[in-house]
Design a protein around this motif. Structure first.
Motif, PDB file in Angstrom:
ATOM      1  N   ASN A  40       0.840  -1.196   0.000  1.00 19.12           N
ATOM      2  CA  ASN A  40       0.000   0.000   0.000  1.00 19.12           C
ATOM      3  C   ASN A  40       0.878   1.250   0.000  1.00 19.12           C
ATOM      4  OD1 ASN A  40       0.990  -0.489   2.610  1.00 19.12           O
ATOM      5  ND2 ASN A  40      -0.782   0.414   3.606  1.00 19.12           N
ATOM      6  N   HIS A  41       0.266   2.378  -0.296  1.00 16.76           N
ATOM      7  CA  HIS A  41       1.024   3.634  -0.407  1.00 16.76           C
ATOM      8  C   HIS A  41       0.227   4.733   0.276  1.00 16.76           C
ATOM      9  CE1 HIS A  41       3.967   6.375  -1.651  1.00 16.76           C
ATOM     10  NE2 HIS A  41       3.638   6.557  -2.914  1.00 16.76           N
ATOM     11  N   LEU A  42       0.708   5.138   1.462  1.00 15.58           N
ATOM     12  CA  LEU A  42      -0.007   6.124   2.258  1.00 15.58           C
ATOM     13  C   LEU A  42       0.563   7.529   2.142  1.00 15.58           C
ATOM     14  CD1 LEU A  42      -0.496   4.007   5.513  1.00 15.58           C
ATOM     15  CD2 LEU A  42      -2.235   4.524   3.778  1.00 15.58           C
ATOM     16  N   THR A  43       1.892   7.619   2.044  1.00 17.86           N
ATOM     17  CA  THR A  43       2.507   8.936   2.060  1.00 17.86           C
ATOM     18  C   THR A  43       3.907   8.883   1.445  1.00 17.86           C
ATOM     19  OG1 THR A  43       2.929  10.857   3.489  1.00 17.86           O
ATOM     20  CG2 THR A  43       3.538   8.689   4.356  1.00 17.86           C
ATOM     21  N   PHE A  44       4.500  10.037   1.262  1.00 16.32           N
ATOM     22  CA  PHE A  44       5.778  10.148   0.552  1.00 16.32           C
ATOM     23  C   PHE A  44       6.884   9.315   1.190  1.00 16.32           C
ATOM     24  CE2 PHE A  44       9.886  12.360   0.099  1.00 16.32           C
ATOM     25  CZ  PHE A  44      10.015  12.359  -1.281  1.00 16.32           C
ATOM     26  N   ILE A  45       6.935   9.293   2.527  1.00 12.45           N
ATOM     27  CA  ILE A  45       8.060   8.642   3.196  1.00 12.45           C
ATOM     28  C   ILE A  45       8.026   7.117   3.102  1.00 12.45           C
ATOM     29  CG2 ILE A  45       8.482  10.536   4.794  1.00 12.45           C
ATOM     30  CD1 ILE A  45       7.089   8.863   6.957  1.00 12.45           C
ATOM     31  N   ASP A  46       6.941   6.542   2.550  1.00 12.04           N
ATOM     32  CA  ASP A  46       6.933   5.090   2.314  1.00 12.04           C
ATOM     33  C   ASP A  46       8.140   4.675   1.478  1.00 12.04           C
ATOM     34  OD1 ASP A  46       4.485   4.998   3.603  1.00 12.04           O
ATOM     35  OD2 ASP A  46       3.312   5.001   1.754  1.00 12.04           O
ATOM     36  N   GLY A 126      -6.443   7.222   3.297  1.00 13.26           N
ATOM     37  CA  GLY A 126      -6.014   6.165   4.199  1.00 13.26           C
ATOM     38  C   GLY A 126      -6.619   4.803   3.920  1.00 13.26           C
ATOM     39  N   ARG A 127      -7.576   4.730   2.985  1.00  7.69           N
ATOM     40  CA  ARG A 127      -8.159   3.440   2.628  1.00  7.69           C
ATOM     41  C   ARG A 127      -7.344   2.795   1.503  1.00  7.69           C
ATOM     42  NH1 ARG A 127     -14.443   4.682   1.660  1.00  7.69           N
ATOM     43  NH2 ARG A 127     -13.528   6.352   0.366  1.00  7.69           N
ATOM     44  N   LEU A 128      -7.570   1.502   1.289  1.00  6.21           N
ATOM     45  CA  LEU A 128      -6.846   0.767   0.260  1.00  6.21           C
ATOM     46  C   LEU A 128      -7.707   0.696  -0.994  1.00  6.21           C
ATOM     47  CD1 LEU A 128      -4.255  -0.979  -0.293  1.00  6.21           C
ATOM     48  CD2 LEU A 128      -5.669  -2.967   0.270  1.00  6.21           C
ATOM     49  N   MET A 204      -3.862  -7.694  -3.677  1.00  4.84           N
ATOM     50  CA  MET A 204      -4.471  -6.622  -2.890  1.00  4.84           C
ATOM     51  C   MET A 204      -5.205  -7.170  -1.657  1.00  4.84           C
ATOM     52  SD  MET A 204      -3.283  -4.117  -4.456  1.00  4.84           S
ATOM     53  CE  MET A 204      -4.050  -2.782  -3.534  1.00  4.84           C
ATOM     54  N   THR A 205      -5.759  -8.363  -1.777  1.00  8.26           N
ATOM     55  CA  THR A 205      -6.407  -8.991  -0.621  1.00  8.26           C
ATOM     56  C   THR A 205      -5.392  -9.250   0.484  1.00  8.26           C
ATOM     57  OG1 THR A 205      -8.121 -10.040  -1.983  1.00  8.26           O
ATOM     58  CG2 THR A 205      -7.683 -11.025   0.172  1.00  8.26           C
ATOM     59  N   GLU A 206      -4.192  -9.697   0.102  1.00  7.63           N
ATOM     60  CA  GLU A 206      -3.142  -9.931   1.095  1.00  7.63           C
ATOM     61  C   GLU A 206      -2.657  -8.616   1.705  1.00  7.63           C
ATOM     62  OE1 GLU A 206      -1.657 -12.833   2.513  1.00  7.63           O
ATOM     63  OE2 GLU A 206      -3.643 -13.356   1.782  1.00  7.63           O
ATOM     64  N   VAL A 207      -2.525  -7.582   0.886  1.00 12.75           N
ATOM     65  CA  VAL A 207      -2.114  -6.274   1.405  1.00 12.75           C
ATOM     66  C   VAL A 207      -3.160  -5.762   2.397  1.00 12.75           C
ATOM     67  CG1 VAL A 207      -1.649  -3.862   0.822  1.00 12.75           C
ATOM     68  CG2 VAL A 207      -0.768  -5.691  -0.648  1.00 12.75           C
ATOM     69  N   SER A 211      -2.485  -4.882   6.292  1.00 13.76           N
ATOM     70  CA  SER A 211      -2.593  -3.484   6.719  1.00 13.76           C
ATOM     71  C   SER A 211      -3.802  -3.203   7.605  1.00 13.76           C
ATOM     72  CB  SER A 211      -2.662  -2.567   5.492  1.00 13.76           C
ATOM     73  OG  SER A 211      -3.887  -2.746   4.796  1.00 13.76           O
ATOM     74  N   GLY A 212      -4.853  -4.019   7.452  1.00 13.52           N
ATOM     75  CA  GLY A 212      -6.077  -3.762   8.197  1.00 13.52           C
ATOM     76  C   GLY A 212      -6.890  -2.608   7.630  1.00 13.52           C
ATOM     77  N   GLN A 213      -6.560  -2.139   6.419  1.00 16.12           N
ATOM     78  CA  GLN A 213      -7.271  -1.016   5.821  1.00 16.12           C
ATOM     79  C   GLN A 213      -8.636  -1.438   5.276  1.00 16.12           C
ATOM     80  OE1 GLN A 213      -3.649  -0.248   3.306  1.00 16.12           O
ATOM     81  NE2 GLN A 213      -4.420   1.853   3.366  1.00 16.12           N
ATOM     82  N   GLU A 214      -9.516  -0.461   5.205  1.00 11.80           N
ATOM     83  CA  GLU A 214     -10.786  -0.665   4.507  1.00 11.80           C
ATOM     84  C   GLU A 214     -10.501  -0.666   3.016  1.00 11.80           C
ATOM     85  OE1 GLU A 214     -14.956   1.782   3.635  1.00 11.80           O
ATOM     86  OE2 GLU A 214     -13.645   2.387   5.297  1.00 11.80           O
TER      87      GLU A 214
END
Length: 226
Positions: A40-46, A126-128, A204-207, A211-214
């Motif tokens: 997943n990709h949340l923000t620049f610092i990833d 913040g969601r996937l 994506m299911t594994e990610v 991650s626990g994301q919606e």
């Protein structure tokens, strides 16, 4: 000493000091041979954290603008990103997607590690979001296993992907790796769109599990455009 090793030696301790990253399952990343890291990709610092916690150098696609700055800050950014494994590609042009795919294929055929964010862009909330099928084409063309990973907490450290990261209590970062996924059963089917979608959705299911994301069954780019 390679520039990658030097960068890890110089910046790795600072990373641990300020962000206190907790890494889970890193031993699941094969120690040799081609590997695709997909997360997943949340923000620049990833894209800063992933290369610095990995034992192997992770090559990934980045925007040309990250290495074209002429100021001192721009030159330092260019030095950092090229040292940790970023390959600049013009992704905004009409052939940007093809160039990125062929670059990833070349990296994998050389037996290296290629990192990719299947969503294609940072999550807007913040969601996937739905993965693009480039990840499936890469694994089917090269036979490289896919190791899913999840970034957790990076959006709290750097909300919106802009500005300096925040440090302090309640902002710990976790990077969690899953078991390698083998898609050799689909060998030779990298042009079948149903297979490409099935492979991408499995990744994506594994990610999502890690991650626990919606999960949102839409492309993040379309949500941003709207």
């Amino acid at each position: 000493m390679s520039r990658f090793v030097l960068m890890k030696v110089l910046i790795g301790p600072l990373l641990k000091l300020f962000f206190r990253p907790r890494v889970e399952g890193l031993e699941r990343v094969p120690e040799s041979g081609p590997v695709i890291l997909a997360g997943n990709h949340l923000t620049f610092i990833d894209s800063i954290i992933l290369p610095l916690i990995s034992k192997r150098q992770v090559f990934f696609i980045g925007k040309n603008e990250y290495v074209k700055g002429t100021s001192l800050k721009g030159r330092l950014m260019a030095l950092f990103f090229t040292s940790v494994g970023m390959i600049p590609v013009d992704r905004d042009g009409g052939h940007g997607g093809v160039a990125a795919l062929m670059t990833g294929r070349r990296v994998l055929e050389e037996g290296k590690v290629f990192g990719i964010y299947p969503e294609g862009t940072r999550s807007p909330d913040g969601r996937l979001y739905r993965g693009r099928t480039g990840i499936a084409r890469l694994t089917l063309m090269t036979g490289a296993p896919v190791v899913p990973f999840a970034m957790i907490g990076t959006d709290r450290v750097q909300p919106g992907g802009r500005g300096l990261p925040r440090v302090g209590r309640g902002r710990q970062i976790t990077v969690r790796f899953g078991a390698p996924l083998d898609f050799s059963r689909y060998e030779g089917m990298d042009r079948d769109r149903y297979v490409l979608r099935a492979v991408t959705d499995e990744v994506m299911t594994e990610v999502m599990r890690l991650s626990g994301q919606e999960y949102v069954d839409m492309y993040a780019t379309k949500v941003k455009a709207a």
